[in-house]
Each structure stands twice: as C-alpha cells, then as structure tokens.
Design an enzyme around this catalytic site. Sequence first.
Site, PDB file in Angstrom:
ATOM      1  N   ARG A 141     -41.981  34.623  30.628  1.00  0.00           N
ATOM      2  CA  ARG A 141     -41.762  33.341  29.740  1.00  0.00           C
ATOM      3  C   ARG A 141     -40.194  33.851  29.204  1.00  0.00           C
ATOM      4  NH1 ARG A 141     -47.346  33.368  26.363  1.00  0.00           N
ATOM      5  NH2 ARG A 141     -48.705  33.507  27.954  1.00  0.00           N
ATOM      6  N   ARG A 156     -41.844  40.759  21.551  1.00  0.00           N
ATOM      7  CA  ARG A 156     -41.951  39.716  22.524  1.00  0.00           C
ATOM      8  C   ARG A 156     -41.017  39.696  23.437  1.00  0.00           C
ATOM      9  NH1 ARG A 156     -43.264  34.516  20.974  1.00  0.00           N
ATOM     10  NH2 ARG A 156     -43.441  35.138  18.794  1.00  0.00           N
ATOM     11  N   GLU A 228     -50.299  38.863  17.376  1.00  0.00           N
ATOM     12  CA  GLU A 228     -51.203  38.167  18.137  1.00  0.00           C
ATOM     13  C   GLU A 228     -51.426  38.713  19.554  1.00  0.00           C
ATOM     14  OE1 GLU A 228     -51.475  34.122  20.769  1.00  0.00           O
ATOM     15  OE2 GLU A 228     -50.233  33.995  18.997  1.00  0.00           O
ATOM     16  N   SER A 231     -55.420  34.549  22.564  1.00  0.00           N
ATOM     17  CA  SER A 231     -55.433  33.040  22.533  1.00  0.00           C
ATOM     18  C   SER A 231     -56.919  32.841  23.432  1.00  0.00           C
ATOM     19  CB  SER A 231     -54.519  32.032  22.925  1.00  0.00           C
ATOM     20  OG  SER A 231     -53.807  32.260  21.484  1.00  0.00           O
ATOM     21  N   ARG A 269     -48.333  43.758  22.685  1.00  0.00           N
ATOM     22  CA  ARG A 269     -48.627  44.091  21.291  1.00  0.00           C
ATOM     23  C   ARG A 269     -49.858  44.979  21.172  1.00  0.00           C
ATOM     24  NH1 ARG A 269     -47.694  37.657  20.101  1.00  0.00           N
ATOM     25  NH2 ARG A 269     -45.565  37.902  20.514  1.00  0.00           N
TER      26      ARG A 269
END
Length: 300
Positions: A141, A156, A228, A231, A269
């Site tokens: 990404r 990130r 996070e 998801s 993470r």
Amino acid sequence: NLVERSGGENPTLHDGAMPHWDLAKKYDLIDFELGVKIAGAGFPVYKGKGSRLQRALINFFLDSARDAGFVEVQPPYVVNAASGFGTGQLPDKEGQMYHVGLDDLYLIPTAEVPVTNIYRDVILEEEDLPVKNTAYSACFRREAGSYGKDVRGLNRLHQFDKVEIVCIDKPENSYARLEEMVNYVQTLVEKLELPWRILRLCGGDMGFTSALTFDFEVYSAAQKRWLEVSSVSNFEDYQANRLKCRFRDENRKINLCHTLNGSALALPRIVAALLENHQTPDGIRIPKALVPYTGFDIID
C-alpha cells in the site's frame, strides 16, 4: 464508532519500558534504516528472532484458520484491473495501489482481492456454500498522505504481512457468518494475550463497498494508544454484483451471493503490541500459544 465489546487488561509496564521501535533495535529484531537503504521508508528488514516471530505468527494464524474450517489458498500477489474492479479497489484506490505500468498489473493491498476473484464469473451450487478461504500474502500500500507519529515504526508500512479470511454465502446467512468471523478473530487476539476492543464502524468510516464493518484494535502500552489490527466486513451483494459471483438455489434459480472478509490478522501492529505489552526487565515474553511456533519463549 461504537465499542461493541472489549477484553484483556492493559499491562503496567516497568520503569524504562520502550516503544516497539526501540525494542526492535535493542534486541536486533527489525532494521528500519536498512529497509530505507534497500527500498525506502515503510519497508523494514526483519532479522533473527524478529523474522522467526513473523513466520510464527503467519503459521499460527493459518493453522488457526484451518482449524476453524477455512481452506487455505496461495494467491498471486499481483492482479489485473478486472480483479481490482470486482472487489471495489478500482476505480477508487488507484492512488493507494502500486501499479506495474508495463504489464498493467497492480500489487495487491490485501489477499481479499485475488481470493475473492477466484469466484468471479462463477455460479456456485447451494450445497457448496458457505465458501470459507484463508490466505497469507504480503500486502502493498502506498499510504499516500500518511505522516507523523501514526506512521512511526510498524504503525504504518508500505509492505506488510497479513492472513486474510474470505467467506461467500447465501444472503440470508451472511450476517450470521459475519458474527462467526468476528468471534473467530476475537479468539486470535485473546490467545495472543493482548488487550482488545471491537468497534462497530459508523457509515462515514466504512468503505463504500461495505454494508457493515467491525474493526479490531489492540492496546499499545508503550505508545498509550489503540492500534487497528483487523477489519471484518459484510459487503452483502456489492462485490458479488461486480464479480458476477452467484449461486443456484434448490429451485434452480440463479442468485447473487454475499461476500465477506476480514484480517485474521495483519502482522505489523500485532508485533508492535506484542513487543511493547509483553516486555519485562529480562526480555520480551512470548505468549504461550505462540511458543510452539517460535521455538523460544522469550526474546532476550
């Protein structure tokens, strides 16, 4: 966003406790500067027990998914534009994806894209449902526009490892399937002995492809913030309509499926929280569930 439920206890760290980027340097686990030399910021180099911890987590997540009834697949790490359109990345997230212009291919941002596209232009039989797949992949990404403390260390990255779960089911079963997937991811963070919470996202924070999304966060004790790590989403028939992913019911009628997916789990993470929350004056303790995979119970 609404906190649906939470669990685990936030650890009390000893004096001199460090954030994960300092722990990674102290124990020679991750070399961020070397990654900058080789590729640029956001491409860390894992070393020694850092590499073994990565591999242990991947195998632990894949084995757990298999035990939960998911069939493992190993997909390509690049997809064509038709695949990106099918799952909703294109046209929308071109600016966040790495594009190989010469061949008009995209590096995958998540294994969701190639795995769900296995069922593009496919008519499944009702008795074949639910489809439950899992896949490990590297994810890529660009994360354009990210900066500051939120991107330090492993917070990130441009390249990271993740195990994904994908389900395809009949519309009337999809929300029960979503609950099953959420409960499954909860077992993973519990086995890793991390403080966790589940957020039910409001409409403004969900991707336009999703009908309902739950985010998992784990607490980072040294950073004193929630991170996070997953998801889990029900897309209802949005992706299926694009993919032409359908099933034939008992009356031989062709219907659109519902598609769902979730991170189970994304590693960076998780590793950050493991290093920070499990640090002691004598080293970093490995959760009991991971020890058979790492081959060691402490990083010292």
